[in-house]
Enzyme design. Structure first.
Site, short mmCIF file in Angstrom:
data_model
loop_
_atom_site.label_atom_id
_atom_site.label_comp_id
_atom_site.label_asym_id
_atom_site.label_seq_id
_atom_site.Cartn_x
_atom_site.Cartn_y
_atom_site.Cartn_z
N LEU A 1 0.83 -1.20 0.00
CA LEU A 1 0.00 0.00 0.00
C LEU A 1 0.87 1.26 0.00
CD1 LEU A 1 -2.61 -1.10 2.73
CD2 LEU A 1 -3.01 -0.92 0.28
N GLY A 2 2.07 1.13 0.51
CA GLY A 2 2.95 2.30 0.55
C GLY A 2 4.15 2.01 1.42
N GLY B 1 7.08 4.06 4.31
CA GLY B 1 7.48 5.26 5.06
C GLY B 1 8.92 5.11 5.52
N HIS B 2 9.28 5.92 6.53
CA HIS B 2 10.65 5.89 7.04
C HIS B 2 11.02 4.53 7.62
CE1 HIS B 2 10.49 10.37 7.25
NE2 HIS B 2 11.75 10.18 6.94
N TYR B 3 10.09 3.94 8.35
CA TYR B 3 10.46 2.78 9.17
C TYR B 3 9.90 1.46 8.67
CZ TYR B 3 9.94 6.98 12.07
OH TYR B 3 9.95 8.26 12.54
N ALA B 4 9.01 1.52 7.70
CA ALA B 4 8.28 0.29 7.39
C ALA B 4 7.69 0.33 5.99
CB ALA B 4 7.14 0.12 8.40
N LYS C 1 1.82 -3.25 8.77
CA LYS C 1 3.04 -2.45 8.72
C LYS C 1 4.19 -3.39 9.04
CE LYS C 1 3.97 2.19 9.69
NZ LYS C 1 3.39 3.44 9.96
N VAL D 1 4.06 -0.83 4.14
CA VAL D 1 2.70 -1.18 4.54
C VAL D 1 2.07 -2.02 3.43
CG1 VAL D 1 0.44 -0.27 5.23
CG2 VAL D 1 2.52 0.92 5.91
N ASP E 1 3.45 12.96 16.12
CA ASP E 1 3.71 12.98 14.68
C ASP E 1 2.41 13.19 13.89
OD1 ASP E 1 5.36 12.91 12.49
OD2 ASP E 1 5.45 10.73 12.36
N1 LIG Z 1 -4.02 1.45 8.15
C1 LIG Z 1 -3.74 1.77 6.89
N2 LIG Z 1 -4.63 1.55 5.90
C2 LIG Z 1 -4.32 1.88 4.63
N3 LIG Z 1 -3.17 2.44 4.24
C3 LIG Z 1 -2.24 2.68 5.18
C4 LIG Z 1 -2.46 2.35 6.55
N4 LIG Z 1 -1.36 2.72 7.26
C5 LIG Z 1 -0.50 3.24 6.37
N5 LIG Z 1 -1.01 3.22 5.13
C6 LIG Z 1 -0.37 3.74 3.91
O1 LIG Z 1 0.93 3.20 3.79
C7 LIG Z 1 1.86 4.20 3.39
C8 LIG Z 1 3.06 4.20 4.31
O2 LIG Z 1 2.62 4.48 5.61
P1 LIG Z 1 3.63 4.76 6.79
O3 LIG Z 1 2.80 5.04 7.99
O4 LIG Z 1 4.68 3.71 6.87
O5 LIG Z 1 4.39 5.99 6.29
P2 LIG Z 1 4.15 7.53 6.53
O6 LIG Z 1 3.32 7.78 7.76
O7 LIG Z 1 3.62 8.07 5.27
O8 LIG Z 1 5.59 8.03 6.77
P3 LIG Z 1 6.52 7.85 8.06
O9 LIG Z 1 6.13 6.59 8.79
O10 LIG Z 1 7.85 7.77 7.46
O11 LIG Z 1 6.27 9.08 8.89
C9 LIG Z 1 1.11 5.50 3.36
O12 LIG Z 1 0.87 5.81 1.99
C10 LIG Z 1 -0.17 5.25 4.08
O13 LIG Z 1 -1.20 5.92 3.48
#
Ligand SMILES: Nc1ncnc2c1ncn2[C@@H]1O[C@H](COP(=O)(O)OP(=O)(O)OP(=O)(O)O)[C@@H](O)[C@H]1O
Length: 491
Positions: free
Chosen positions: A153-154, A156-159, A176, A161, A276
């Site tokens: 789905l995407g 981020g910094h640490y993971a 995640k 998803v 955050d």
């Molecule tokens: N519960 C969820 N349902 C659907 N999509 C999700 C969910 N959690 C995260 N995502 C999607 O996964 C992607 C990565 O999310 P993640 O939280 O790891 O990164 P971030 O919050 O964008 O950045 P960071 O964690 O680096 O601050 C994002 O595009 C987010 O929209």
């Protein structure tokens, strides 16, 4: 005597001069070919070698099977036993039809398909404690026992998803998968961490992304990967909504903030500070309208019946470590509260109210209050000095009451900053949406009466310096796309 019994004998016979030792079984490899025997794997602490040579612990046949084809190694992680398989072969070891590669270590999970080159046969691996009833040892369920992993789905910094399906209920969830971490050694911090995890698991509020479960899966002897199972949200981030629309209307922002602040209030009541809150961490679930006659639940777009707003990523520091989390926050400071930038360890829930102020500002005008385009001073000093303004023409049509709320949130000294209760009760939320949607002269008069005189003095409307141009989220997003998209550097 069954063929699998013979295999066990061949294991014992390899130590004829030593005392024959019998080990309990830890797993079985069930042959997928009819007529071919199954293989029983003993719980041998020094490892079990499988190959064509009679010197191996388990001998298998096949013209392209190597004399030592692979080794199984027992490890204990979080009081749980696992087997790793190391490929020693020339002609290939296959796990789930994928070639492992000589020297690689792979964690075996019940249900994995194991193939020994082309002629050594194919087997389904199962841990004994997954199938033996009444055994004392119970196998802690792994993520893969419970879910089938799907599309990404995407990240981020640490993971990263990913989507996943619950094997029992068929429910779709978001998972995640944190970047690998050193495995713990079962010290007292583990108990504390478990306690904190239990608190996160107990969090249940309509405006917070539900935390369903978590698993710590060993990757190899030294590292583990954490899987956090979350409620899946279907319509992306608030970030994308702001980028698409350039900025949000006041009534829409207000409806979003009422939900958001309800979630923040609940977190604070549970002594959880998010730290955050930013548009990427606010996720949306949109229910479409079935017809234009259907009454909407709020001031949403014409095709939307309802928009649910949920806060994601609370309690993240627990998974990635306090230091790493704070460093990452300070690395992208547009959304960092001054006390966090100053490394004040006594920060409070008020941190989240600063972040709510930044977010409210961004929603209403489309660009952040603190940025390097607005320098001098630089962004960090703008934050530390609380130096921001409501620039004309961007803020001309926004009501004074909204500005008053922001002015009470973006306060450097946390003691003077609004807390969550005062924020929820701010008069901006009491203003009728109709009034705010199209600012009229009458409305401006009404609002003047509403706004307490002491607050209006805090509202700083200002004309931009002629050479200054704040960059909208959309412009930042587009320019980053042209240079290779790393969203974390946008804000
Ligand atoms: N519960 C969820 N349902 C659907 N999509 C999700 C969910 N959690 C995260 N995502 C999607 O996964 C992607 C990565 O999310 P993640 O939280 O790891 O990164 P971030 O919050 O964008 O950045 P960071 O964690 O680096 O601050 C994002 O595009 C987010 O929209």
């Amino acid at each position: 005597m069954s063929l699998s019994r013979k295999r066990i004998l061949s294991f014992s016979e390899n130590a004829p001069k030593r005392q024959v030792r019998r080990y309990e079984n830890i797993a079985r490899l069930y042959s997928t070919r009819s007529g071919q025997s199954h293989i029983v794997i003993p719980r041998k602490p020094t490892g079990v070698v499988i190959g064509r040579s009679s010197l191996c612990d388990i001998k298998i046949v096949g013209s392209d099977v190597s004399s030592k084809h692979c080794q199984l190694t027992l490890t204990i992680n979080n009081s749980q036993e696992h087997l790793y398989i190391t490929d020693l072969s020339s002609n290939g070891l296959y796990i789930n039809d994928e070639l492992c590669g000589k020297g690689t270590n792979t964690l075996l999970k019940s249900g994995d398909k194991v193939g020994f080159a082309k002629t050594g046969g194919q087997f389904i691996f199962r841990y004994s404690f997954d199938e033996e009833e009444g055994t004392v040892k119970t196998h802690k369920r792994t993520f893969f026992d419970d879910y089938i992993l799907g599309n990404q789905l995407g990240s981020g910094h640490y993971a990263v998803v990913k989507e996943a399906r619950d094997r029992t209920t068929g429910d779709i969830v978001a998972v995640k998968v944190f970047h690998p971490n050193k495995s713990s050694n079962g010290d007292t911090n583990d108990a504390k961490l478990q306690q904190e995890m239990n608190l996160l698991l107990s969090i249940n509020h309509p405006n917070i992304v539900k935390f369903i479960s978590h698993y710590i899966e060993p990757l190899n002897q030294n590292t583990v990967s954490t899987y956090l199972v979350l409620e899946k949200m279907n319509n992306g981030e608030l970030f994308q909504r702001i980028v698409n629309k350039l900025k949000l209307r006041q009534d829409e922002t207000k409806a979003i903030f009422k939900q958001l602040l309800s979630g923040v209030h609940y977190l604070h009541e549970n002594n959880i500070i998010h730290r955050d809150i930013k548009p990427e961490n606010i996720l949306l679930d949109v229910t479409p309208r079935t017809s234009l006659n259907e009454k909407q639940t709020g001031p949403w777009d014409d095709h939307e019946y309802d928009v649910k707003v949920k806060i994601a990523d609370f309690g993240l520091a627990k998974f990635i470590g306090e230091l790493k989390f704070t460093n990452t926050l300070c690395g992208t400071p547009a959304y960092v509260a001054p006390e966090i930038l100053l490394n004040d360890r006594n920060y409070s829930t008020k941190v989240d109210l600063w972040l709510a102020g930044v977010l409210l500002y961004v929603c209403l005008c489309g660009f952040p209050p603190f940025s390097d385009e607005l320098a001098p001073p630089n962004m960090k000093d703008q934050i530390l000095q609380g130096k921001y303004a409501f620039y004309s023409p961007y803020w001309d049509d926004i009501s004074d009451s909204a500005l008053d709320l922001i002015s009470n949130l973006l306060v450097v000294d946390a003691r003077d900053r609004f807390d969550i209760v005062r924020t929820c009760h701010h008069f901006w939320f009491g203003e009728a949406d109709q009034q705010v949607r199209a600012v009229s002269d009458t409305e401006e008069q009404d609002m003047e009466e509403d706004v307490p005189s002491q607050s209006s003095s805090q509202v700083k409307r200002q004309v931009l310096r002629s050479n200054t141009q704040p960059m909208t989220l959309k412009e930042r997003f587009t320019s980053e796309l042209n240079f290779g998209y790393d969203r974390s550097s946008i804000l």
